[in-house]
Scaffold this active site. Structure first.
Site, PDB file in Angstrom:
ATOM      1  N   VAL A   1       0.833  -1.201   0.000  1.00 28.50           N
ATOM      2  CA  VAL A   1       0.000   0.000   0.000  1.00 28.50           C
ATOM      3  C   VAL A   1       0.869   1.253   0.000  1.00 28.50           C
ATOM      4  O   VAL A   1       0.655   2.174  -0.807  1.00 28.50           O
ATOM      5  CB  VAL A   1      -0.960  -0.017   1.221  1.00 28.50           C
TER       6      VAL A   1
ATOM      7  N   ASP B   1      10.616   3.987   5.464  1.00 30.38           N
ATOM      8  CA  ASP B   1      10.460   2.649   6.046  1.00 30.38           C
ATOM      9  C   ASP B   1      11.620   2.435   7.019  1.00 30.38           C
ATOM     10  O   ASP B   1      12.716   2.950   6.792  1.00 30.38           O
ATOM     11  CB  ASP B   1      10.487   1.582   4.943  1.00 30.38           C
TER      12      ASP B   1
ATOM     13  N   LYS C   1      15.638  -2.463   2.724  1.00 31.38           N
ATOM     14  CA  LYS C   1      14.579  -2.157   1.745  1.00 31.38           C
ATOM     15  C   LYS C   1      14.775  -0.754   1.154  1.00 31.38           C
ATOM     16  O   LYS C   1      14.692  -0.554  -0.051  1.00 31.38           O
ATOM     17  CB  LYS C   1      13.229  -2.245   2.471  1.00 31.38           C
TER      18      LYS C   1
ATOM     19  N   LEU D   1      -7.125  -0.538  -2.842  1.00 31.97           N
ATOM     20  CA  LEU D   1      -6.474  -1.114  -4.025  1.00 31.97           C
ATOM     21  C   LEU D   1      -6.263  -2.614  -3.878  1.00 31.97           C
ATOM     22  O   LEU D   1      -6.101  -3.137  -2.778  1.00 31.97           O
ATOM     23  CB  LEU D   1      -5.154  -0.403  -4.322  1.00 31.97           C
TER      24      LEU D   1
ATOM     25  N   LYS E   1     -16.792 -15.503  -8.103  1.00 32.22           N
ATOM     26  CA  LYS E   1     -16.112 -16.639  -8.740  1.00 32.22           C
ATOM     27  C   LYS E   1     -15.871 -17.720  -7.706  1.00 32.22           C
ATOM     28  O   LYS E   1     -15.128 -17.527  -6.742  1.00 32.22           O
ATOM     29  CB  LYS E   1     -14.782 -16.189  -9.350  1.00 32.22           C
ATOM     30  N   ALA E   2     -16.516 -18.847  -7.939  1.00 33.77           N
ATOM     31  CA  ALA E   2     -16.296 -19.973  -7.025  1.00 33.77           C
ATOM     32  C   ALA E   2     -14.919 -20.547  -7.311  1.00 33.77           C
ATOM     33  O   ALA E   2     -14.398 -20.413  -8.422  1.00 33.77           O
ATOM     34  CB  ALA E   2     -17.362 -21.026  -7.256  1.00 33.77           C
TER      35      ALA E   2
ATOM     36  N   CYS F   1      -4.819  -9.743   2.862  1.00 34.48           N
ATOM     37  CA  CYS F   1      -5.861  -8.827   3.357  1.00 34.48           C
ATOM     38  C   CYS F   1      -7.135  -9.511   3.844  1.00 34.48           C
ATOM     39  O   CYS F   1      -7.484  -9.398   5.010  1.00 34.48           O
ATOM     40  CB  CYS F   1      -6.191  -7.812   2.275  1.00 34.48           C
TER      41      CYS F   1
HETATM   42  C1  UGA Z   1      -8.451  -6.995  -1.195  1.00 35.46           C
HETATM   43  C2  UGA Z   1      -9.616  -6.084  -1.605  1.00 35.46           C
HETATM   44  O1  UGA Z   1     -10.198  -6.548  -2.825  1.00 35.46           O
HETATM   45  C3  UGA Z   1      -9.131  -4.650  -1.804  1.00 35.46           C
HETATM   46  O2  UGA Z   1     -10.227  -3.800  -2.092  1.00 35.46           O
HETATM   47  C4  UGA Z   1      -8.437  -4.184  -0.523  1.00 35.46           C
HETATM   48  O3  UGA Z   1      -7.902  -2.880  -0.670  1.00 35.46           O
HETATM   49  C5  UGA Z   1      -7.302  -5.132  -0.183  1.00 35.46           C
HETATM   50  O4  UGA Z   1      -7.821  -6.460  -0.029  1.00 35.46           O
HETATM   51  C6  UGA Z   1      -6.669  -4.645   1.106  1.00 35.46           C
HETATM   52  O5  UGA Z   1      -7.326  -4.729   2.155  1.00 35.46           O
HETATM   53  O6  UGA Z   1      -5.591  -4.053   1.078  1.00 35.46           O
HETATM   54  P1  UGA Z   1      -6.454  -8.223  -2.522  1.00 35.46           P
HETATM   55  O7  UGA Z   1      -6.206  -8.958  -1.242  1.00 35.46           O
HETATM   56  O8  UGA Z   1      -5.317  -7.621  -3.254  1.00 35.46           O
HETATM   57  O9  UGA Z   1      -7.519  -7.030  -2.276  1.00 35.46           O
HETATM   58  O10 UGA Z   1      -7.102  -9.276  -3.517  1.00 35.46           O
HETATM   59  P2  UGA Z   1      -8.563  -9.617  -4.059  1.00 35.46           P
HETATM   60  O11 UGA Z   1      -8.610  -9.318  -5.495  1.00 35.46           O
HETATM   61  O12 UGA Z   1      -9.593  -9.025  -3.184  1.00 35.46           O
HETATM   62  O13 UGA Z   1      -8.564 -11.208  -3.902  1.00 35.46           O
HETATM   63  C7  UGA Z   1      -8.557 -11.824  -2.624  1.00 35.46           C
HETATM   64  C8  UGA Z   1      -8.729 -13.324  -2.744  1.00 35.46           C
HETATM   65  O14 UGA Z   1     -10.072 -13.630  -3.117  1.00 35.46           O
HETATM   66  C9  UGA Z   1      -7.842 -14.012  -3.784  1.00 35.46           C
HETATM   67  O15 UGA Z   1      -7.293 -15.163  -3.207  1.00 35.46           O
HETATM   68  C10 UGA Z   1      -8.792 -14.358  -4.912  1.00 35.46           C
HETATM   69  O16 UGA Z   1      -8.387 -15.506  -5.615  1.00 35.46           O
HETATM   70  C11 UGA Z   1     -10.085 -14.600  -4.150  1.00 35.46           C
HETATM   71  N1  UGA Z   1     -11.304 -14.395  -4.963  1.00 35.46           N
HETATM   72  C12 UGA Z   1     -11.602 -13.177  -5.450  1.00 35.46           C
HETATM   73  C13 UGA Z   1     -12.165 -15.476  -5.190  1.00 35.46           C
HETATM   74  O17 UGA Z   1     -11.930 -16.613  -4.734  1.00 35.46           O
HETATM   75  N2  UGA Z   1     -13.306 -15.257  -5.927  1.00 35.46           N
HETATM   76  C14 UGA Z   1     -13.625 -14.047  -6.421  1.00 35.46           C
HETATM   77  O18 UGA Z   1     -14.676 -13.924  -7.077  1.00 35.46           O
HETATM   78  C15 UGA Z   1     -12.745 -12.978  -6.187  1.00 35.46           C
END
Ligand code: UGA
Length: 429
Positions: free
Chosen positions: A11, A30, A35, A153, A251-252, A260
Site C-alpha cells: 500500500v 520505512d 529495503k 487497491l 467466482k467460485a 488482506c
Molecule cells: C483486497 C480487496 O479486494 C481490496 O479492495 C483491498 O484494498 C485489499 O484487499 C486490502 O485490504 O488491502 P487483494 O487482497 O489484493 O484485495 O485481492 P482480491 O482481489 O480481493 O482477492 C482476494 C482473494 O479472493 C484471492 O485469493 C482471490 O483468488 C479470491 N477471490 C476473489 C475469489 O476466490 N473469488 C472471487 O470472485 C474474487
C-alpha cells in the site's frame, strides 16, 4: 503538495508513487534499512504491474524519494500517511505496535501543523489512539489533525485502482484536514465520501468482510450445484446480472487468500467481540473458506484413489494472478496438505517462484507448465494466471501420466477438455 508515506509495503509504495505521479513531492519512509537502500537503487521489494516504471520515473523527476527517517518526513511534509503493516496476532487481533510507534515518532518531531492520515487497515477507534499518542508526546503543543483515508487497491491492479477508485473515503474531524485531502485528491475523478474517522475505519473492514462473504456465499452455492448437476458459472452469472448484487467477486474456486481478506476478517471478528457483538456471520464465512481447501483436496483424492506416491503438478503458487505475493496462498496451503499425504509435488508459477524458493525449500519448482505436466497424475490449476488459459492441451495430454485436470478456479472449458480425453474436475460444475 509535500507529503510523506510511512511504510513502503504494497500500500505504501503504490500510494507514494501514485501521489508522486500526480505531481506531489513524496518521501516514502520505512524502518527497513535494506529495503530503503534497495529502493534508492530502484530495486523493488515486490512485483506489481507497472510499479517499477512509476517509481523509476518519479525518482528521476525528483518527486519521489526514500528515507528511513521519520524526522525527515515530518520536517518536510504537510500530510503524513501511516501505511505500516498491521499483522495479525495469534488470536486474530491486529498488532498495532507499528502504528503506535509511528504516531509517537511523528509527535516527537512535530514543529508546525501537520495532518496525520491513517491508511493502514486498522480497527475502529484506532484514530482516537493515534490522536492520544500524538497529544501525549507533542511536547511543543503543536496543532495537528488526524484523519482516516482507507485504501481499497487490489494487488495486481493496484496502480489502476489507485488512479481510478470507485470511491475515496475521507474520515476527518476538521475543515482544515478536509480541505488538505480534497486538494490532494483533486486530480482523481471519483466520488468522495466525507465521514467521521470511526465510520471511515469501519468502511474498510466492512468492505473486505463483505467481499469475503460474497466469495464464501458463491462457494457454498457451488456445493449445491455439484450436488444437483447445475453449473456455478451460469448460476453466478445469473445472480450477478442483478445490479443490486453485481457480478464481481462471485467466482467460485479454492477460496480467498492473500494478505488482506483472511487477516481483516479475523480482525473484524475480534473487534466485534471486544465491542460485545458476536459476529456469527463472519465466523461462518471464514469456516466455509477454510473448508474449501479440503474440498479441493477431496476432489483430487477421489480421482486418484490412493494419494501416496502419486504426482500432482500444481499450476499457480501466488494467492492470485498478477502478483508475486504468496502470503496466505491457498495453493501453498493445499500443497502442504498434499505433502502430508506423501504426494509428490511439481509446481510452476509465472511470478511466485523466487519467493516460494526462499520459503518452501522442499517444493520442486519448474520453469514451465509443461515440465510440471510431465509424468503427473493430476494437473491442479489453482491460480488463474492468463497464460494457463492458453496452454497446448494436446501436448499436456501427451506429457501427463494420466490426463486428469482439477481446475480449482474454473478457468477451462470442461466440454473441450473432456472431448480431448481429459478427466475434468471443476468446482461447482
Ligand atoms: C483486497 C480487496 O479486494 C481490496 O479492495 C483491498 O484494498 C485489499 O484487499 C486490502 O485490504 O488491502 P487483494 O487482497 O489484493 O484485495 O485481492 P482480491 O482481489 O480481493 O482477492 C482476494 C482473494 O479472493 C484471492 O485469493 C482471490 O483468488 C479470491 N477471490 C476473489 C475469489 O476466490 N473469488 C472471487 O470472485 C474474487
Amino acid at each position: 503538495m509535500e507529503i510523506s508515506i510511512i511504510g513502503a509495503g504494497y500500500v505504501g509504495l503504490v500510494t507514494a508513487s501514485c501521489f508522486a505521479e500526480l505531481g506531489n513531492r513524496v518521501i516514502c519512509v520505512d524502518n527497513d534499512l535494506i529495503k530503503i537502500k534497495k529502493l534508492k537503487k530502484l530495486i523493488l521489494p515486490i512485483y506489481e504491474p507497472g510499479l517499477k516504471e512509476l517509481v523509476k520515473r518519479n525518482v528521476k523527476r525528483k518527486r519521489l524519494s526514500f528515507s528511513t527517517s521519520i524526522k525527515e518526513a515530518v520536517d518536510n511534509s504537510k500530510i503524513i500517511f501511516i501505511a505500516v503493516g498491521t499483522p495479525a496476532k495469534e488470536n486474530g487481533e491486529p498488532d498495532l505496535t507499528g502504528i503506535e510507534n509511528v504516531a509517537f515518532q511523528v509527535a516527537k518531531h512535530l514543529k508546525s501543523y501537520r495532518l496525520i492520515v491513517e491508511k493502514s487497515t486498522v480497527p475502529v477507534e484506532t484514530g482516537i489512539w493515534i490522536k492520544r499518542t500524538i497529544q501525549l508526546n507533542n511536547i511543543k503543543k503543536v496543532d495537528f489533525d488526524v484523519a482516516s483515508n482507507p485504501e481499497f487497491l487490489r494487488e495486481g491492479s493496484a496502480i489502476h485502482d489507485f488512479m481510478h477508485p470507485d470511491r475515496i473515503i475521507l474520515g476527518v474531524e476538521s475543515e482544515r484536514a478536509k480541505e488538505l485531502l480534497f486538494r490532494l485528491y483533486q486530480p482523481i475523478k471519483a466520488p468522495i465520501l466525507i465521514t467521521d474517522i470511526k465510520s471511515a475505519e469501519l468502511i474498510k473492514h466492512a468492505s473486505n468482510s463483505f467481499l469475503a462473504t460474497k466469495i464464501s456465499f458463491i462457494n457454498a452455492i457451488a456445493q449445491i450445484c455439484e450436488k444437483t448437476g447445475a453449473d456455478i458459472v451460469k448460476v453466478a452469472e445469473g445472480i450477478g446480472l442483478d445490479k443490486r448484487i453485481g457480478k464481481e467477486f462471485l467466482k467460485a474456486g479454492a477460496g480467498y487468500g492473500g494478505a488482506c481478506l483472511p487477516k481483516d476478517l479475523d480482525a473484524f471478528i475480534n473487534i466485534a467481540e471486544k465491542l460485545g457483538y458476536d459476529f456469527q456471520l463472519l465466523k461462518v464465512v471464514k469456516k466455509i473458506n477454510e473448508d474449501q481447501k479440503n474440498f479441493i483436496i477431496k476432489k483430487i483424492s477421489n480421482a486418484l484413489w490412493i494419494l501416496e506416491g502419486k504426482t500432482v503438478g500444481v499450476l499457480g503458487l501466488t494467492f492470485k494472478p498478477n502478483t508475486d505475493d504468496i502470503r496466505n496462498s491457498v495453493s501453498l496451503q493445499i500443497i502442504e496438505e498434499l505433502k502430508k499425504e506423501r504426494v509428490n509435488i511439481k509446481a510452476y508459477d509465472p511470478k511466485g517462484i523466487p519467493k516460494v524458493r526462499k520459503l518452501f525449500k522442499d517444493i520442486k519448482l519448474y520453469n514451465s507448465p509443461y515440465k510440471v505436466a510431465e509424468d503427473s497424475d493430476c494437473l491442479l490449476v489453482i491460480t488463474e494466471w492468463e497464460e494457463f488459459k492458453n496452454l497446448n492441451f494436446n501436448k499436456i495430454k501427451r506429457l501427463m501420466h494420466q490426463p486428469l485436470i482439477v481446475d480449482a478456479r474454473n478457468i477451462f472449458d470442461p466440454e473441450k477438455l473432456k472431448t480431448m480425453g481429459f478427466q475434468y474436475i471443476g468446482v461447482g460444475r
